[in-house]
Design an enzyme around this catalytic site. Structure first.
Site, PDB file in Angstrom:
ATOM      1  N   HIS B  92       0.787  -1.189  -0.006  1.00 61.55           N
ATOM      2  CA  HIS B  92      -0.016  -0.066   0.113  1.00 61.55           C
ATOM      3  C   HIS B  92       0.974   1.136   0.056  1.00 61.55           C
ATOM      4  O   HIS B  92       0.800   1.808  -1.248  1.00 61.55           O
ATOM      5  CB  HIS B  92      -0.970   0.032   1.082  1.00 61.55           C
ATOM      6  CG  HIS B  92      -1.868   1.218   1.129  1.00 61.55           C
ATOM      7  ND1 HIS B  92      -2.219   1.804   2.442  1.00 61.55           N
ATOM      8  CD2 HIS B  92      -2.599   1.922   0.330  1.00 61.55           C
ATOM      9  CE1 HIS B  92      -2.766   3.066   2.150  1.00 61.55           C
ATOM     10  NE2 HIS B  92      -3.185   2.931   1.131  1.00 61.55           N
ATOM     11  N   HIS B 109      -2.286   1.235   8.008  1.00 62.94           N
ATOM     12  CA  HIS B 109      -3.655   1.372   7.604  1.00 62.94           C
ATOM     13  C   HIS B 109      -4.259   0.079   7.725  1.00 62.94           C
ATOM     14  O   HIS B 109      -5.352  -0.261   6.956  1.00 62.94           O
ATOM     15  CB  HIS B 109      -3.878   1.891   6.246  1.00 62.94           C
ATOM     16  CG  HIS B 109      -2.955   3.207   5.905  1.00 62.94           C
ATOM     17  ND1 HIS B 109      -1.665   3.219   5.223  1.00 62.94           N
ATOM     18  CD2 HIS B 109      -2.884   4.284   6.395  1.00 62.94           C
ATOM     19  CE1 HIS B 109      -1.359   4.195   5.174  1.00 62.94           C
ATOM     20  NE2 HIS B 109      -2.053   5.161   6.010  1.00 62.94           N
TER      21      HIS B 109
HETATM   22  S1  FES Z   1       1.117   1.149   4.242  1.00 67.23           S
HETATM   23 FE1  FES Z   1       0.410  -0.872   4.866  1.00 67.23          FE
HETATM   24  S2  FES Z   1      -1.778  -0.383   4.827  1.00 67.23           S
HETATM   25 FE2  FES Z   1      -0.923   1.474   4.386  1.00 67.23          FE
END
Ligand code: FES
Ligand code: SF4
Lengths: 857, 159
Positions: B92, B109
């Protein structure tokens, strides 16, 4: 099994073209940048060698620029030149701070059309059904047929009653103000259609008349209010999964205490501030709840009302607010209609019933303990130390909207918020999370309001399944998955369209346009059939029964404008590629239909009718339609204190040039004009509400009357034995809507290969069902097969079913009930039976994760 | 045990360069399309079920994570086909994922990845599975990393 992964991506060179856009998917409206450059060159890893201006061999987490495998594709424009397209989260957006984005928006690039990828399935040319096949035809031929049939029906009937429409009315997803205005102009200015329904429901209505008729438009807060709130209430909204970045960038930091400095800066002097509390009202232990429990232990409260009882719960919280004196009488007197307040006190707060008795009743109906109701009231409304008013932001979505008694549910909630003065101040608000983005501008629609304001609107599904209508025109929506009582709907539409198909094919279809149109018109009378037109991006499920297919262009293939839901932020979504084949913007299709209709009337010498259809005569480019739409809004040269009088989406005075200039910063609607310049509105209803006198208009909700007959039948006698489970429905993080794009993406189809249900471990044990098993779920309305997740997200006796998936919909089991006040369905509650299919699908269980989606610790 | 190395030293330790793809596929970066080093990241005899071992691969600024799941996994090596390795950078936005309760959870997140299912992101905001690091077991039980399937977050090229 996996799929082809990549370990290097083409790097946008410094001279790549950069455009601003906004994600095509959910309500959040994350900003994105689109980089395009011709295939054959690329930039380098060093910051000085690429268009991102960052070192692409190693970047710091969060602060770096995300460029994932799904964010690149190659497209071919009409000039034959191939371009790299890179679509990455913007770092300068006030919405997706830090360049945040979700798994849905991250696939914007690979969802673009290409002959070389699965998106080649896009419709490129108009097509006509000939027997059991579709044959490609030209636009001119398609318009001749469509307008011939439509005019023939009008000539015979003398009205538009038999022209039924189902069309999108939203922003983004290739729609926006431009296409909404095109569609609205065709059906409300050219035609005068009354049998028209919105994309996800059987009628043409607001889903929140219960709020609007109080003087509160549902989009009244700003994303920053989630950062400033003392308490965030998620009521029937699973924001982590359906408004992901709103949760991760605005709610989560507040839960973690990271927004305390912002609070100190923006709120009143000496006002106590701390990390936020969160109340989740949902029958499920959603990920939005369990993340909050992980991130903010001790500061979350979960209320799990029995299905359909939420308005009783909202009224009960309001009653506690009243009993405990957590209201400001001066505010109520200045800002609300005190005559109507009496009705609210009598019917909703039921002040005639002693408190203890009232609470016992509320607790019995909702299944929520009295202590929790009281705690919720404290968290929502109890003044803070020093007498400062608490700031509570209440976000609701389909759990409330698609509940039983839609009108009363929404009214109860917004009234709870106003009673505690939680609208119009920083850190407050009571509004929808939203599903998609918005972009509504149309001439006036046939039904002005609920049953209390000229409604309720016609249930077009019922009209069609009862045999009404001759032409059924479906635009940018897939009712074969999305409409309630879906199995019945599909069967009836199939029968009726097939009746016409069979009639046409009796002995070879006529070879001339005129002959074809004549035979269709004859067949409609002879068979009671339907001539179905589908205008869409793809050969969707509904299209399989259509007669005529019109290819529409998508997001990125034209300039468009929309607002997001959490801030009403209007931005320009810039065109970066050509549409496939002969696909056209919906506004242009509507314009061309209009002009062809005008020709036909002119040939008849009917000049008046011809003129009505020439609404789009001067529309040559996207902005022409945007500006034409602006004419629907009232005069907006008004002071800020009068903002409540403006429609929420008013953008009068804004141009594409202005939007280009403000870029990702956009402008918040409603827009007002001050000294000839457009000015936005951060937060609504700070001084007045949106009623004639500016005062909030109270309403006395109904008493608890039990379930409607369509569902009550399952609670009695044999039926209660036969259908022992409650079923509620909803969405999942991974996919967008009906998966119209997602079904072509391996990331999506491997993660969520089938529609699924969630089943509690106790029920699973009793029925010998385990995660990954395939079950049939059914009731008297319909059936579906689903994969199972065994999880504590649901209670014993309650299952959750994914609402739509390209491989099936739980709407098949949903009844035809709609709220008599608004014609909004109850998609989220019915009773079902479950049985395990013998055998299994090892391919699914070996490739798809079955781990618990709501367990984060 | 956790191997650490710098970008440069990798090329000294490696036993040989593996997995050089060429032609059309490499042009579009279908993994593995690059000349990955082979690097010892652990020994099969030192692994315990449910325990994660962090290492750097394919160079000193990329963290990988090796886990023995105790259940068969896609791409797994060892007798139980249950040993797998991944890039530890969340796909992500690059935070380091944590191995807890048989799966990877990202603390930023909350994206979650299933190590038994090729790193599939079964919840959260990440758009692609964790890049899987291909493993080979040497005769002495050494586990050799020898390529990355999937793009490591923050990079436009894995090496
Ligand atoms: S960096 Fe891993 S969920 Fe956003
Ligand atoms: S949160 Fe919504 S708007 Fe943002 S990237 Fe995801 S789908 Fe798009």
């Amino acid at each position: 099994m996996s799929y082809e992964r990549r370990d290097q991506l083409p790097i946008p060179p410094r001279n790549a073209t950069v455009r601003n856009t906004v994600c095509q998917y959910c309500n959040v409206g994350c900003g994105y940048k689109v980089y395009t450059w011709p295939v054959g060159t690329q930039g380098g890893l060093e910051a000085s060698q690429n268009a991102f201006g960052v070192n692409l061999s190693a970047q710091p987490p969060i602060a770096g620029q995300t460029y994932s495998e799904t964010m690149h594709s190659i497209v071919t424009n009409k000039d034959g030149v191939q371009y790299h397209v890179v679509i990455v989260p913007a770092k300068d957006s006030p919405i997706n701070l830090n360049g945040d984005h979700s798994s849905r928006g991250a696939t914007n690039a690979i969802a673009t059309f290409s002959e070389g990828r699965a998106t080649r399935e896009r419709l490129k040319y108009p097509m006509l059904r000939v027997g059991d096949q579709f044959q490609v035809i030209t636009w001119q031929e398609a318009l001749n047929i469509l307008c011939g049939v439509a005019k023939g029906i009008r000539d015979k009937d003398g009205n538009d009653d038999n022209i039924a429409v189902k069309a999108f009315d939203h922003g983004a997803s290739g729609a926006g103000f431009e296409n909404n205005y095109g569609v609205g102009s065709l059906f409300f200015k050219g035609f005068s259609v009354k049998h028209i329904a919105i994309h996800n429901r059987p009628a043409y209505n607001s889903e929140v008349w219960g709020s609007r008729e109080r003087g509160v438009h549902e989009l009244n807060y700003d994303a920053s209010d989630a950062r400033l709130a003392d308490t965030i209430v998620l009521w029937g909204a699973n924001t982590y999964e359906t408004g992901s970045v709103f949760y991760t960038e605005h709610m989560l930091p507040n839960l973690r205490g990271a927004t305390i400095p912002e609070k100190q800066q923006s709120l009143e002097r000496n006002e106590p501030v701390e990390a936020a509390y969160m109340i989740v009202v949902d029958p499920r232990r959603t990920s939005s709840l369990t993340i909050a429990q992980t991130a903010a232990p001790g500061r979350t409260l979960h209320l799990r009302p029995n299905l359909g009882t939420d308005y009783i719960l909202a009224n009960a919280i309001a009653r506690v607010i009243w009993e405990r004196g957590y209201y400001n009488m001066q505010y109520l007197q200045n800002r609300t209609d005190m005559a109507k307040f009496e009705e609210y006190k009598a019917k909703s707060l039921k002040l005639g019933t002693p408190y203890a008795e009232f609470m016992a009743q509320a607790s019995r109906i909702t299944g929520v303990p009295r202590a929790d109701i009281e705690k919720a009231a404290d968290w929502i409304a109890k003044p803070k130390t020093g007498g400062f008013r608490r700031r509570t932001l209440t976000i609701y979505e389909k759990g409330m909207i698609w509940n039983m008694k839609n009108y009363d549910q929404i009214a109860a909630l917004v009234q709870m918020a106003v009673l505690s003065q939680n609208i119009g101040r920083p850190g407050t608000g009571c509004g929808r999370q939203g599903g998609h983005q918005e972009g509504y501008v149309r001439p006036p629609s046939p039904t002005p309001g609920s049953i209390y304001n000229g409604g309720p609107p016609v249930n077009v599904d019922k009209y069609l399944t009862d045999g009404g209508g001759k032409l059924y025109w479906v635009i940018g929506t897939n009712p074969y998955l999305s409409t309630p009582n879906n199995q019945l709907f599909r069967k009836r539409i199939h029968e009726r369209t097939k009746a016409l198909t069979d009639y046409l094919g009796q002995s070879g279809e006529p070879g001339t346009t005129e002959g074809y149109v004549t035979k269709v018109l004859e067949g409609l009378e002879a068979t009671g059939g339907l001539f179905m037109v589908v205008q869409d991006l793809y050969m969707i499920h509904t299209a399989l029964d259509a007669h005529l297919l019109l290819p529409a262009s998508a997001w990125g293939e034209a300039n468009q404008t929309s607002i997001n839901c959490n801030s009403r932020l209007l931005r320009l979504y810039e065109k970066f590629m050509d549409p496939p084949g002969e696909a056209k913007q919906d506004w242009e299709i509507c314009k061309l239909v209009g002009l062809r209709m005008a020709d036909l009337y002119r040939k008849d010498g009917n000049e008046a009718e011809a003129r009505k259809f020439e609404f789009g005569k001067g529309w040559n480019k996207d902005e022409d339609v945007f500006l034409a739409g602006a004419s629907e809004f009232p005069d907006n040269n008004i002071p800020a204190s009068e903002e409540a009088t403006l429609p929420a989406e008013c953008y009068k005075g804004v141009t594409y040039a202005f939007l280009k200039q403000v870029g990702q910063q956009g402008i918040r609607t409603p827009v007002r004009m001050e000294n000839g310049k457009p000015v936005g509105t951060l937060r609504r209803y700070s001084t007045k509400f949106g009623t004639k006198d500016g005062k909030f208009s109270w309403y006395g909700t109904d008493d608890w009357e039990g379930y409607p007959p369509e569902v009550q039948k399952y609670l009695e006698g044999d039926m209660a034995q036969k259908y022992p489970f409650w079923m509620t429905t909803g969405r999942a993080q991974v996919i967008w809507q009906t998966m119209y794009n997602d079904r072509f993406l391996p990331e999506k189809m491997l993660t969520l290969p089938l529609p699924y249900i969630e089943l509690h471990p106790q029920d699973a044990q009793r029925l010998s069902i385990k995660s990954g098993d395939i079950v049939e779920v059914w009731n008297e309305e319909g059936n579906g097969t689903f994969m199972v997740y065994v999880t504590d997200a649901v209670k014993p006796g309650l299952i959750f079913a994914l609402q739509y998936h390209t491989r099936g919909t739980s709407n098949s089991m949903v009844s035809g009930y709609t709220d008599p006040k608004t014609t909004i369905p109850w998609y989220k509650g019915t009773r079902v039976a479950i049985r395990k299919l013998s055998g299994g699908l090892p391919d699914v269980t070996s490739n798809t994760s079955l781990l618990a989606q709501n367990k984060f610790d | 045990m956790a191997a650490t190395l710098s970008r440069r030293s990798v090329f000294k330790v490696l036993a040989g360069v593996v997995a050089v793809a060429s032609g059309g596929k490499a042009q579009y970066g279908y993994a593995p399309s690059l000349a990955y080093p082979a690097l010892k990241v652990g020994n099969i005899n030192n692994l315990r079920d449910g325990q994660a071992v962090y290492f750097n691969y394919p160079d000193g600024s990329a963290q990988g994570v090796l886990v023995k799941l105790g259940q068969r996994a896609i791409g797994g090596v060892g007798r139980g086909r249950d040993i797998v390795a991944f890039s530890a950078a969340c796909t992500h936005m690059g935070c380091g994922v944590q191995f807890k309760g048989g799966r990877f959870v990202c603390p930023c997140h909350y994206s979650m990845f299933d190590p038994a299912k090729a790193g599939q992101c079964y919840q959260g905001l990440a758009s692609t599975p964790l890049p899987q690091i291909r493993l080979r077991v040497a005769q002495n039980g050494d586990l050799l990393a020898q390529g990355v399937v999937g793009l490591i977050w923050g990079r436009a090229r894995n090496i």
